[in-house]
Motif scaffolding. Structure first.
Motif, PDB file in Angstrom:
ATOM      1  N   VAL A   2       0.832  -1.197   0.000  1.00 32.46           N
ATOM      2  CA  VAL A   2       0.000   0.000   0.000  1.00 32.46           C
ATOM      3  C   VAL A   2       0.871   1.253   0.000  1.00 32.46           C
ATOM      4  O   VAL A   2       0.537   2.258  -0.661  1.00 32.46           O
ATOM      5  CB  VAL A   2      -0.968  -0.022   1.204  1.00 32.46           C
ATOM      6  CG1 VAL A   2      -1.752   1.286   1.290  1.00 32.46           C
ATOM      7  CG2 VAL A   2      -1.926  -1.196   1.089  1.00 32.46           C
ATOM      8  N   ALA A  37       1.833   1.852  -3.462  1.00 29.35           N
ATOM      9  CA  ALA A  37       0.703   2.388  -4.224  1.00 29.35           C
ATOM     10  C   ALA A  37       0.451   3.850  -3.885  1.00 29.35           C
ATOM     11  O   ALA A  37       0.041   4.636  -4.756  1.00 29.35           O
ATOM     12  CB  ALA A  37      -0.552   1.550  -3.945  1.00 29.35           C
ATOM     13  N   ILE A  38       0.699   4.248  -2.640  1.00 34.54           N
ATOM     14  CA  ILE A  38       0.540   5.653  -2.238  1.00 34.54           C
ATOM     15  C   ILE A  38       1.534   6.535  -2.987  1.00 34.54           C
ATOM     16  O   ILE A  38       1.169   7.602  -3.524  1.00 34.54           O
ATOM     17  CB  ILE A  38       0.723   5.794  -0.714  1.00 34.54           C
ATOM     18  CG1 ILE A  38      -0.483   5.182   0.015  1.00 34.54           C
ATOM     19  CG2 ILE A  38       0.902   7.265  -0.320  1.00 34.54           C
ATOM     20  CD1 ILE A  38      -0.304   5.119   1.521  1.00 34.54           C
ATOM     21  N   GLU A  71       3.003   5.888  -5.842  1.00 30.15           N
ATOM     22  CA  GLU A  71       2.649   5.910  -7.264  1.00 30.15           C
ATOM     23  C   GLU A  71       1.445   6.819  -7.510  1.00 30.15           C
ATOM     24  O   GLU A  71       1.400   7.545  -8.516  1.00 30.15           O
ATOM     25  CB  GLU A  71       2.359   4.491  -7.749  1.00 30.15           C
ATOM     26  CG  GLU A  71       3.570   3.577  -7.758  1.00 30.15           C
ATOM     27  CD  GLU A  71       3.229   2.158  -8.144  1.00 30.15           C
ATOM     28  OE1 GLU A  71       2.016   1.879  -8.372  1.00 30.15           O
ATOM     29  OE2 GLU A  71       4.150   1.311  -8.221  1.00 30.15           O
ATOM     30  N   ALA A  72       0.454   6.794  -6.597  1.00 32.13           N
ATOM     31  CA  ALA A  72      -0.722   7.655  -6.746  1.00 32.13           C
ATOM     32  C   ALA A  72      -0.339   9.118  -6.603  1.00 32.13           C
ATOM     33  O   ALA A  72      -0.858   9.989  -7.326  1.00 32.13           O
ATOM     34  CB  ALA A  72      -1.784   7.275  -5.715  1.00 32.13           C
ATOM     35  N   GLU A 106      -2.379  11.270  -0.235  1.00 28.02           N
ATOM     36  CA  GLU A 106      -2.747   9.946  -0.744  1.00 28.02           C
ATOM     37  C   GLU A 106      -2.841   8.934   0.395  1.00 28.02           C
ATOM     38  O   GLU A 106      -3.660   8.001   0.332  1.00 28.02           O
ATOM     39  CB  GLU A 106      -1.729   9.479  -1.781  1.00 28.02           C
ATOM     40  CG  GLU A 106      -1.663  10.347  -3.024  1.00 28.02           C
ATOM     41  CD  GLU A 106      -3.001  10.451  -3.751  1.00 28.02           C
ATOM     42  OE1 GLU A 106      -3.784   9.481  -3.707  1.00 28.02           O
ATOM     43  OE2 GLU A 106      -3.272  11.507  -4.352  1.00 28.02           O
ATOM     44  N   ARG A 107      -2.048   9.106   1.440  1.00 27.54           N
ATOM     45  CA  ARG A 107      -2.155   8.203   2.584  1.00 27.54           C
ATOM     46  C   ARG A 107      -3.507   8.380   3.268  1.00 27.54           C
ATOM     47  O   ARG A 107      -4.142   7.395   3.676  1.00 27.54           O
ATOM     48  CB  ARG A 107      -1.018   8.467   3.577  1.00 27.54           C
ATOM     49  CG  ARG A 107      -1.083   7.569   4.812  1.00 27.54           C
ATOM     50  CD  ARG A 107       0.000   7.867   5.824  1.00 27.54           C
ATOM     51  NE  ARG A 107      -0.156   7.044   7.000  1.00 27.54           N
ATOM     52  CZ  ARG A 107       0.320   5.813   7.142  1.00 27.54           C
ATOM     53  NH1 ARG A 107       0.994   5.244   6.158  1.00 27.54           N
ATOM     54  NH2 ARG A 107       0.106   5.116   8.249  1.00 27.54           N
ATOM     55  N   ALA A 141      -5.941   6.554   1.313  1.00 26.08           N
ATOM     56  CA  ALA A 141      -5.844   5.117   1.558  1.00 26.08           C
ATOM     57  C   ALA A 141      -6.511   4.743   2.877  1.00 26.08           C
ATOM     58  O   ALA A 141      -7.182   3.701   2.982  1.00 26.08           O
ATOM     59  CB  ALA A 141      -4.377   4.680   1.557  1.00 26.08           C
ATOM     60  N   ASN A 200      -8.541   2.169 -10.262  1.00 24.37           N
ATOM     61  CA  ASN A 200      -8.113   2.857  -9.039  1.00 24.37           C
ATOM     62  C   ASN A 200      -7.097   1.955  -8.344  1.00 24.37           C
ATOM     63  O   ASN A 200      -7.446   1.102  -7.527  1.00 24.37           O
ATOM     64  CB  ASN A 200      -9.317   3.126  -8.138  1.00 24.37           C
ATOM     65  CG  ASN A 200      -8.983   4.026  -6.957  1.00 24.37           C
ATOM     66  OD1 ASN A 200      -7.827   4.115  -6.535  1.00 24.37           O
ATOM     67  ND2 ASN A 200      -9.994   4.681  -6.408  1.00 24.37           N
ATOM     68  N   ARG A 201      -5.838   2.141  -8.666  1.00 21.92           N
ATOM     69  CA  ARG A 201      -4.800   1.232  -8.178  1.00 21.92           C
ATOM     70  C   ARG A 201      -4.612   1.339  -6.676  1.00 21.92           C
ATOM     71  O   ARG A 201      -4.271   0.357  -6.015  1.00 21.92           O
ATOM     72  CB  ARG A 201      -3.483   1.511  -8.899  1.00 21.92           C
ATOM     73  CG  ARG A 201      -3.541   1.255 -10.410  1.00 21.92           C
ATOM     74  CD  ARG A 201      -2.196   1.434 -11.069  1.00 21.92           C
ATOM     75  NE  ARG A 201      -1.234   0.475 -10.567  1.00 21.92           N
ATOM     76  CZ  ARG A 201       0.048   0.443 -10.938  1.00 21.92           C
ATOM     77  NH1 ARG A 201       0.508   1.346 -11.800  1.00 21.92           N
ATOM     78  NH2 ARG A 201       0.877  -0.451 -10.446  1.00 21.92           N
ATOM     79  N   LEU A 202      -4.829   2.513  -6.130  1.00 25.99           N
ATOM     80  CA  LEU A 202      -4.678   2.661  -4.687  1.00 25.99           C
ATOM     81  C   LEU A 202      -5.769   1.893  -3.960  1.00 25.99           C
ATOM     82  O   LEU A 202      -5.496   1.181  -2.979  1.00 25.99           O
ATOM     83  CB  LEU A 202      -4.710   4.141  -4.305  1.00 25.99           C
ATOM     84  CG  LEU A 202      -4.563   4.447  -2.804  1.00 25.99           C
ATOM     85  CD1 LEU A 202      -3.268   3.855  -2.258  1.00 25.99           C
ATOM     86  CD2 LEU A 202      -4.620   5.952  -2.551  1.00 25.99           C
ATOM     87  N   TYR A 203      -7.006   2.015  -4.409  1.00 25.37           N
ATOM     88  CA  TYR A 203      -8.089   1.262  -3.783  1.00 25.37           C
ATOM     89  C   TYR A 203      -7.841  -0.238  -3.917  1.00 25.37           C
ATOM     90  O   TYR A 203      -8.045  -1.002  -2.963  1.00 25.37           O
ATOM     91  CB  TYR A 203      -9.428   1.624  -4.427  1.00 25.37           C
ATOM     92  CG  TYR A 203     -10.607   0.921  -3.802  1.00 25.37           C
ATOM     93  CD1 TYR A 203     -11.311   1.506  -2.753  1.00 25.37           C
ATOM     94  CD2 TYR A 203     -11.011  -0.332  -4.247  1.00 25.37           C
ATOM     95  CE1 TYR A 203     -12.383   0.864  -2.166  1.00 25.37           C
ATOM     96  CE2 TYR A 203     -12.081  -0.994  -3.667  1.00 25.37           C
ATOM     97  CZ  TYR A 203     -12.767  -0.393  -2.629  1.00 25.37           C
ATOM     98  OH  TYR A 203     -13.825  -1.055  -2.049  1.00 25.37           O
TER      99      TYR A 203
END
Length: 809
Positions: free
Chosen positions: A227, A230-231, A233-234, A245-246, A249, A359-362
């Protein structure tokens, strides 16, 4: 050893007399218990507890077992019948026991007297149940969990939960054979370890694994390496910062995570018990024994079919009632509604969006959350079909959750995962009116909290019985070992080659195992017979004969051991369907008729489709004899062998390894019932004036729609040269032809021209080698043309002419 003074024994008897009138057992497993009467029986508890000893003493008296409240003499040694294991205390030097160890003196007494024999019965007592989690004040009042109870808490738990006890009795352990065995060195430490392993597995099965608080779990998910990556990258893709972004998340994690609460589980259990007793005549459960045997050792993934909104509530209720931990349930975010969503979340539901591929973070947060549930051994439940079946059939499995489960397991395969297929069968679903509207072409209605009001309207209506059948569990380790033996060596690859094959194969296997456990009830039987008639009207006696025939055929069917058949006789089944409002009786001078109105007939298709896969092979053979007087085994096998995989794939029926052998068994069953006449290696249909001829026609009618769809698709494909059509073009053209056929026939059957059915047909034809896709074009050879020509003999000339004329438009 713990010594008990006279004053202590007096207090034990006094407190037992006070408590005995209050205690009540909600569940005892196994029931009834059978013990060998010859050896002396002692009961072992996982830790010292006066309340547990009193509860076991009362239970043994109630069940007629050797009294756990007495004291027994073993030579010069006198012991209480309940022996608690001492508590374990961890110190910097290791693990030590607190209190006296009762097993050492017991083994010494047996070694001194070779004539003595003792059997130990491990007993786990649960004062109601809660998963290992902090519930504030309720943690004091109500529940066994993974933290041992103090005296005050146990007293309060006795007051609150004394009438909701559960007792789980393990297999007796005979000590004399173990002591006499020269290959076994039985020591106090070995015996205590075996007993503690047993108690630990029972607690894991009943309470679930020891899990942390929701806030801690959310923090762990957001702080995981996957995660965090992913944060970053987002943040780069959205041109924002990592802190923002955190927080996003964290918001996703709170949106997803369940908040399982013991008070809510207890409340839901009591509420649902009343609801099911009001709605249904009974809930029949079969097959849970295999799940209980592995529940403490493997992570369980329950994969039920999805027929009704109450499926997950019903399954959780059944598992709780049967002494298993209710699972965490994957639910669509559309159910996270006001009032309903918070209640479901505290009952174990975690919510997911319908699609999150963009939505890659989700996706990273959800994958990590699911992985932590699975890796910790928490039971999980999700519907592989994705949504409820509006047609009554088992829908093709969706790949999403299965792929995430596979990746999670490969990431940490220290604990095996077992999929538990569950078939839930209703005699009447709550959503009957909604399904009727959708089966007639209406649009799907969006869920709303107001739906609860509509459910309450049904409480006084009859709904018959409901069946929960648990199929054969599937070990994920065994599945991957059979599919891709080298999967362990490739576990570090992000997307190994075998994963693309494993997901659809796993889905098909689970769908077949769910369908194997189908329940054939009165409604589905009557629907099978009545809907095969032209105008949904049939003589009462013929209907009775036909539904009885269907049950007898299913009893003879190869591999039918897992499905459930109704008790009683045909007359009672018909009465039940009349009482549920699906059909009506029509007196007539020459004999009573049974009929269904257009609305009733449309709804009955849903119930017929529940079990259609169980009778399809009988129906396919019967349909072949509609336009043919006789067949030998070779001719019939050549004709039907190509069609069977197509039908099995559409209905998620189990494919057969040897079609010829399966066909021979089917012919023998039809001959034994008098529907066919066998002479040497030839089978002939009965003369048309006999009832057996009409029964054979009714048996074959349900497979006609599938055969017609297949014929339409093949005829459309073969009108063009190989390599000219694309998959999308052929699917859409076939769908339009099927829709036109229903309109010309005056039918209202949207299911007949569902585009997904034609897509599945093409996939099966490709898998069977009849088609190949090159540069997005469909290619075929002469073998497909020859098979299509042979299939024409299945149809009578009038139907064949209508289908051919339709495909030329």
């Amino acid at each position: 050893m713990r010594s008990v003074s006279g004053a202590g024994r007096m207090w034990h008897r006094l407190s037992g007399g006070i408590v005995r009138r209050w205690l009540g057992f909600r569940l005892v497993e196994p029931d009834p218990v059978e013990l060998d009467p010859e050896p002396i029986t002692l009961y072992v508890l996982p830790h010292p507890s006066l309340s547990d000893e009193l509860a076991v003493a009362q239970l043994t008296r109630k069940l007629g077992l050797p009294d756990a409240g007495r004291r027994v003499a073993l030579g010069e040694l006198t012991l209480p019948s309940c022996l608690p294991l001492p508590r374990l205390r961890r110190t910097w030097r290791g693990v030590k026991t607190q209190g006296a160890e009762p097993l050492g003196p017991l083994l010494a007494a047996l070694e001194q007297d070779p004539e003595l024999d003792v059997q130990l019965v491990p007993v786990s007592v649960f004062w109601s149940r809660a998963p290992g989690k902090d519930f504030g004040f309720w943690k004091m009042l109500a529940a066994d969990d993974w933290a041992w109870s103090g005296r005050l808490r146990r007293l309060l738990s006795l007051i609150v939960n004394g009438r909701h006890l559960e007792a789980h009795l393990g297999e007796p352990i005979r000590l004399r054979p173990l002591l006499d065995d020269s290959h076994t060195r039985l020591t106090q430490r070995t015996l205590a370890r075996v007993l503690r392993v047993h108690f630990r597995r029972v607690r894991a099965r009943v309470l679930g694994p020891d899990i942390s608080h929701r806030r801690t779990l959310v923090r762990g998910v957001v702080g995981s390496p996957a995660v965090r990556q992913a944060i970053y990258e987002a943040a780069s893709a959205n041109r924002s910062n990592a802190l923002k972004e955190r927080k996003r998340a964290e918001r996703y994690a709170r949106e997803i995570a369940s908040n399982m609460s013991y008070p809510v589980l207890r409340f839901l259990y009591e509420l649902l018990k009343r609801l099911w007793n009001r709605l249904y005549d009974g809930v029949d459960v079969h097959g849970l024994e295999a799940v209980k045997a592995i529940a403490g050792e493997r992570t369980l993934i329950y994969v039920p079919c999805h027929r009704s909104h109450v499926d997950y509530l019903l399954l959780s209720y059944v598992l709780y009632r049967e002494g298993l931990m209710p699972p965490h349930i994957a639910a669509g975010r559309n159910l996270d509604m006001p009032l309903i969503g918070p209640l479901l979340r505290r009952g174990g539901a975690f919510f997911m969006r319908r699609s999150f591929k963009d939505n890659r973070l989700y996706a990273a947060v959800f994958n990590e959350y699911l992985h932590r549930l699975i890796a910790r051994g928490q039971p999980v439940e999700y519907f592989i079909e994705g949504g409820r079946s509006r047609t009554g059939r088992m829908l093709d499995p969706r790949p999403g959750m299965l792929a995430m489960t596979l990746r999670s397991f490969v990431r940490d395969a220290t604990r095996d995962v077992a999929f538990v297929p569950v078939y839930i069968g209703y005699e009447k679903v709550l959503e009957s009116n909604a399904y009727l509207r959708e089966l007639r072409g209406g649009s799907k209605k969006k869920e709303s909290p107001l739906d609860l009001i509509h459910v309450l309207r049904h409480l006084r209506q009859p709904h018959g019985r409901v069946a929960v059948n648990v199929g054969e569990p599937l070990s994920l380790t065994d599945f991957l070992d059979g599919l891709a033996p080298a999967w362990r060596a490739e576990r570090d690859q992000p997307r190994p080659e075998w994963l693309k094959r494993a997901v659809p194969q796993l889905g098909r296997t689970l769908a077949e195992r769910i369908n194997d456990g189908a329940t054939v009830n009165a409604v589905s039987l009557v629907a099978m017979a009545l809907l095969a008639t032209p105008h949904h009207t049939i003589e009462s006696d013929l209907l009775a004969h036909q539904v009885a025939l269907l049950v007898r055929l299913q009893q003879r069917a190869p591999g039918s051991a897992h499905c459930r058949l109704p008790a009683g006789d045909a007359a009672a089944w018909i009465d039940q369907v009349v009482a549920l409002g699906f059909i009506q009786r029509r007196p007539q001078a020459l004999g009573e008729l049974i009929s269904a109105s257009p609305e009733q007939a449309t709804l009955l298709t849903w119930y017929r489709n529940n079990v259609l896969h169980l009778f399809t092979h009988f129906g396919l053979v019967a349909f072949a004899f509609r336009n043919n007087v006789a067949f030998c085994l070779d001719e019939l096998d050549t004709l039907l062998a190509p069609a069977w995989p197509l039908i099995a794939r559409e209905l998620n029926a189990r494919e057969v390894a040897d079609h010829r052998q399966h066909l021979a068994a089917t012919l023998d069953a039809l001959s034994a019932e008098g529907l066919l006449k066998q002479s040497d290696n030839e089978w002939r249909r009965q003369p048309g004036h006999l009832e057996a001829s009409e029964q054979l026609r009714l048996l074959g009618q349900p497979v006609q729609p599938t055969l017609e769809r297949t014929y339409l698709l093949l005829a459309s494909l073969l009108r063009y040269p190989s390599g000219e059509l694309t998959r999308e073009t052929l699917e859409e053209h076939s769908r339009l032809l099927a829709e036109r056929l229903t309109l010309l026939a005056g039918l209202n059957a949207p299911e007949f021209f569902d585009k997904r059915l034609f897509s599945a047909l093409l996939e099966t034809l490709e898998a069977q080698g009849w088609l190949r896709v090159e540069e997005e074009r469909l290619h075929y050879d002469d073998a497909l043309m020859r098979a299509q020509k042979r299939s024409r003999t299945l149809f009578d000339p009038e139907l064949r002419h209508r289908l051919v004329r339709l495909t030329r438009q």
